[in-house]
Design an enzyme around this catalytic site. Structure first.
Site, PDB file in Angstrom:
ATOM      1  N   HIS A  98       3.145   6.949  -6.781  1.00 26.43           N
ATOM      2  CA  HIS A  98       2.416   8.168  -7.154  1.00 26.43           C
ATOM      3  C   HIS A  98       3.360   9.376  -7.112  1.00 26.43           C
ATOM      4  O   HIS A  98       3.264  10.283  -7.944  1.00 26.43           O
ATOM      5  CB  HIS A  98       1.248   8.361  -6.196  1.00 26.43           C
ATOM      6  CG  HIS A  98       0.104   9.133  -6.770  1.00 26.43           C
ATOM      7  ND1 HIS A  98      -1.089   9.301  -6.089  1.00 26.43           N
ATOM      8  CD2 HIS A  98      -0.052   9.814  -7.927  1.00 26.43           C
ATOM      9  CE1 HIS A  98      -1.922  10.017  -6.821  1.00 26.43           C
ATOM     10  NE2 HIS A  98      -1.314  10.358  -7.940  1.00 26.43           N
ATOM     11  N   HIS A 142       1.606   4.599  -2.788  1.00 26.38           N
ATOM     12  CA  HIS A 142       1.753   6.044  -2.608  1.00 26.38           C
ATOM     13  C   HIS A 142       3.104   6.511  -3.150  1.00 26.38           C
ATOM     14  O   HIS A 142       3.205   7.562  -3.802  1.00 26.38           O
ATOM     15  CB  HIS A 142       1.662   6.410  -1.132  1.00 26.38           C
ATOM     16  CG  HIS A 142       0.284   6.397  -0.557  1.00 26.38           C
ATOM     17  ND1 HIS A 142      -0.775   7.067  -1.133  1.00 26.38           N
ATOM     18  CD2 HIS A 142      -0.212   5.821   0.575  1.00 26.38           C
ATOM     19  CE1 HIS A 142      -1.857   6.904  -0.391  1.00 26.38           C
ATOM     20  NE2 HIS A 142      -1.542   6.144   0.647  1.00 26.38           N
ATOM     21  N   HIS A 146       0.832  -1.208   0.000  1.00 20.82           N
ATOM     22  CA  HIS A 146       0.000   0.000   0.000  1.00 20.82           C
ATOM     23  C   HIS A 146       0.866   1.257   0.000  1.00 20.82           C
ATOM     24  O   HIS A 146       0.675   2.162  -0.833  1.00 20.82           O
ATOM     25  CB  HIS A 146      -0.911  -0.014   1.227  1.00 20.82           C
ATOM     26  CG  HIS A 146      -1.748   1.214   1.392  1.00 20.82           C
ATOM     27  ND1 HIS A 146      -3.071   1.263   1.040  1.00 20.82           N
ATOM     28  CD2 HIS A 146      -1.455   2.464   1.879  1.00 20.82           C
ATOM     29  CE1 HIS A 146      -3.558   2.468   1.288  1.00 20.82           C
ATOM     30  NE2 HIS A 146      -2.592   3.214   1.795  1.00 20.82           N
ATOM     31  N   GLU A 147       1.799   1.336   0.926  1.00 21.81           N
ATOM     32  CA  GLU A 147       2.613   2.547   1.034  1.00 21.81           C
ATOM     33  C   GLU A 147       3.498   2.730  -0.199  1.00 21.81           C
ATOM     34  O   GLU A 147       3.776   3.864  -0.603  1.00 21.81           O
ATOM     35  CB  GLU A 147       3.452   2.522   2.314  1.00 21.81           C
ATOM     36  CG  GLU A 147       2.628   2.532   3.595  1.00 21.81           C
ATOM     37  CD  GLU A 147       1.651   3.698   3.686  1.00 21.81           C
ATOM     38  OE1 GLU A 147       1.919   4.750   3.068  1.00 21.81           O
ATOM     39  OE2 GLU A 147       0.618   3.557   4.370  1.00 21.81           O
TER      40      GLU A 147
END
Length: 688
Positions: free
Chosen positions: A467, A464, A460-461
């Site tokens: 991104h 980010h 998940h991280e």
């Protein structure tokens, strides 16, 4: 004395020179950086030429780089290694910074110049101009002098309250770290017990200590065999901030409501969500209320199964016992041994063979260690990220990625991504991104074995991080994750799907003792068990989101009579949950108000709903990825790479430089569909 914070770092990608930075550098650097930014703003305002895009908007985008650098480095380090001195600096700094930016946004001449410029015709410039006008208005540029003064007072006080809430929570979390005897830790493996001894020593305590994690339910409740041990851990978790944060959070709610009304909004939720993709607070609230009854019903069914299992084992059942008996029923019904499952997920292998390999497969990038570059604490590593080679075999460096995965007594709880340097073609900068977690480090120096939750969080991280790393925009305002909160979670949540994807997991999940690849039977058990526990998981998440919106939907008049007592806060929470149909007293909100760091010390006030809003996009978007591999292309690396490139081009690289709904429609060929999310969470049929 030379201050390393006041000039761009000479290190690759402007990585901060952590070894040279001392705490004593921060306050002088802030003073000088604010003065420099004021001079830059004055130069724009006093420019004798007519306002142009270059001398006004781009000049504003270029301004404040020194202040951004100082603020970013301080903000990151004050979250990962908090000291009393850093807390004192923060208490002085954040209100001062709030006042500084209020003065900038309320500068009538600057606002007028922005209004007057001729805007280039490209989409990114058009969006920047529109966003600047909205931002100035939302920061009080259209208010009269008295309104501007009051708004600045509110903002400074809210900044101080936010810093105070986080500081109190960290202190409370440290104080309430739970002491155990070795016998009370029955159920934990030997290496985890050794880590508990090390944590006790680090805190200057005797015996064994389990530090508290950010959510209400603590991970070790699923493994502690003794009910009294689970109860002790759970009770400590719920006490955080009760004595120290009640008054501050109520004051923050009142001030946020007053600010919203001052700016022409009915509530803080309306003020915040007007800038999100949901657009209206009512839309976010409706989503939560639509799903709550079905989640509550699913949770009731799960409770019945778990309580029966506890009774068969001669034990009672309380809220503290839910994770333990859920793990037992999961093992019984799905042949899923979670302790054995961990042995396939050592952190280093997950990172290099899983997270980084999946990114290379999808986006063409490679991640390589830069052991010559220093992080900011022991165990922090620096990696360089390269794009796919061109036709001549040359690789271009994209940026740096910093990993800080291990818990420390000085680190605040939770997991997050942040940046030290943003990507911007205007500024000529490439990104420096950090991922932070709080994984327990084995005392013997071995690799930690990740739970399913921790495995998902690592992916998940890094979503980010992608991104931020793959951003490809001109203006820093639009870079990377500087997007609405209900869009920012889309890339991170979609990246979770690769953790157990068959094309990825078989390349990294090898048993730490036997070396054997994870068997299909175990993956099938994980898949079969995926819906089990969703009643609990969805309910605790919805409960936190509903509490967030309840606080922030209050008008100024409604917020005025609030009582700042633990009892009144608990009653407010109870009424908010009852109104939504969440009635299971054995499921606490994922965060209760006094330790709800996201909304009272982070940037998620009236925005915690965004994880679920983004999960609609994630569940539907991942079916698009799967469709690209259908029709006989399941094993095709080219198909995965082509799909990844399209996602990179339309979503990851664009930041906030284009319309989000349009980007999703271009990716998916239609608007989002909620059905995949409902199926994933076992809530099919929950909404019309």
């Amino acid at each position: 004395m030379s201050n390393p914070l006041l000039s761009p770092s000479p290190l690759p990608y402007q990585l901060p020179p952590f070894a040279e930075i001392e705490v004593g550098h921060f306050l002088p650097a802030f003073e000088e950086a604010i003065a420099r930014h004021n001079a830059e703003i004055a130069a724009i305002v006093d420019c004798p030429e007519d306002p142009t895009w270059a001398n006004t908007v781009e000049a504003l985008e270029r301004s404040g780089q020194d202040l951004d650098r100082v603020t970013t480095i301080f903000g990151n380090l004050s979250g990962t290694d908090v000291t009393e001195e850093m807390e004192d600096i923060g208490a002085q700094l954040w209100p001062r910074l709030s006042a500084h930016y209020d003065a900038m946004y309320q500068n009538a001449v600057l606002y007028a110049r922005i209004k007057e410029v001729t805007v280039p015709e490209d989409e990114e410039s058009q969006r920047l101009h529109a966003q600047l006008l909205r931002t100035f208005a939302r920061q009080g540029a259209d208010l009269d002098a008295a309104g501007k003064a009051r708004l600045s007072e509110i903002n400074q006080r809210l900044s101080a309250l936010s810093e105070e809430f986080g500081r109190n929570l960290l202190a409370s979390t440290r104080e309430l770290a739970v002491e155990f005897t070795e016998e009370e830790l029955e159920g934990l493996p030997a290496e985890r017990i050794a880590s508990a001894a090390a944590d006790a020593a680090a805190l200057g305590r005797e015996g064994y200590v389990i530090p508290l994690e950010l959510p209400t339910v603590q991970a070790e409740q699923s493994r502690l065999a003794r009910p009294e041990s689970r109860a002790k851990l759970y009770a400590a978790s719920g006490k955080r901030g009760i004595d120290s944060n009640a008054a501050g959070l109520v004051e923050a709610v009142r001030l946020r409501a007053e600010r919203a009304e001052l700016l022409g909004y009915a509530s803080h939720a309306d003020y915040v969500i007007a800038e999100e993709t949901a657009q209206e607070a009512a839309a976010a609230r409706q989503m939560l209320f639509d799903l709550a009854p079905a989640a509550d019903a699913n949770a009731a069914g799960e409770h019945k199964l778990l309580a029966e299992e506890a009774e068969l084992s001669g034990q009672g059942f309380s809220a503290a016992d839910w994770p333990y008996w859920e793990s037992k029923v999961r093992a019984r019904d799905f042949s899923l041994d979670e302790a054995e499952l961990r042995k396939y997920f050592p952190l280093e292998r997950v990172l290099t063979g899983g997270v980084f390999a999946a990114a290379e497969r999808l986006y063409g990038i490679t991640v390589e260690p830069r052991d010559d570059l220093q992080g900011y604490a022991e165990g922090v590593r620096v990696w360089e990220v390269f794009d796919a080679p061109d036709s001549a075999g040359n690789r271009e460096g994209i940026g740096l990625f910093i990993t800080d995965y291990f818990g420390r007594p000085s680190k605040r709880g939770g997991a997050w991504m942040s940046e030290f340097v943003p990507q911007s073609h205007l500024l000529g900068t490439k990104p420096v991104i950090v991922n932070v977690m709080g994984i327990t480090k084995p005392a013997d120096g071995s690799q930690p074995l990740l739970s399913l939750d921790e495995l998902t969080t690592v992916f998940h991280e890094f979503g980010h991080a992608l991104h931020g790393l793959l951003s490809d925009v001109r203006y820093p305002t639009f870079s990377g994750t500087r997007v609405p909160r209900d869009w920012v979670e889309f890339p991170s949540q979609i990246n979770e799907n690769w953790a157990l994807d068959p094309a990825v997991v078989k390349d990294y999940a090898f048993h730490v003792e036997t070396g054997e690849v994870i068997p299909d039977e175990l993956l099938d058990a994980v898949s079969a068990a995926a819906e089990f526990g969703q009643g609990f998981g969805t309910s605790e998440y919805l409960a936190a989101s509903i509490i967030d919106l309840a606080w922030h939907s209050l008008t100024q008049e409604q917020a005025a009579p609030l009582e700042a007592t633990p009892e009144a806060i608990a009653e407010f929470e109870r009424q908010a949950l009852a109104a939504a149909g969440l009635n299971n007293e054995l499921i606490a909100p994922r965060y209760r108000s006094t330790y709800f760091n996201h909304i009272f010390a982070g940037g998620y006030s009236a925005g915690y709903y965004s994880y679920l809003w983004a999960e609609v996009l994630d569940a539907d978007g991942f079916t698009w990825f799967q469709e690209q591999s259908a029709a006989g292309k399941a094993a095709s690396a080219d198909a995965a790479r082509a799909a990844g490139q399209r996602f990179r081009d339309l979503v990851l690289s664009r930041g906030a430089s284009r319309d989000f709904s349009e980007a999703y429609r271009q990716l998916r060929g239609r608007d989002k569909d909620v059905a995949p999310l409902l199926a994933r969470r076992g809530l099919a049929g929950a909404t019309s």
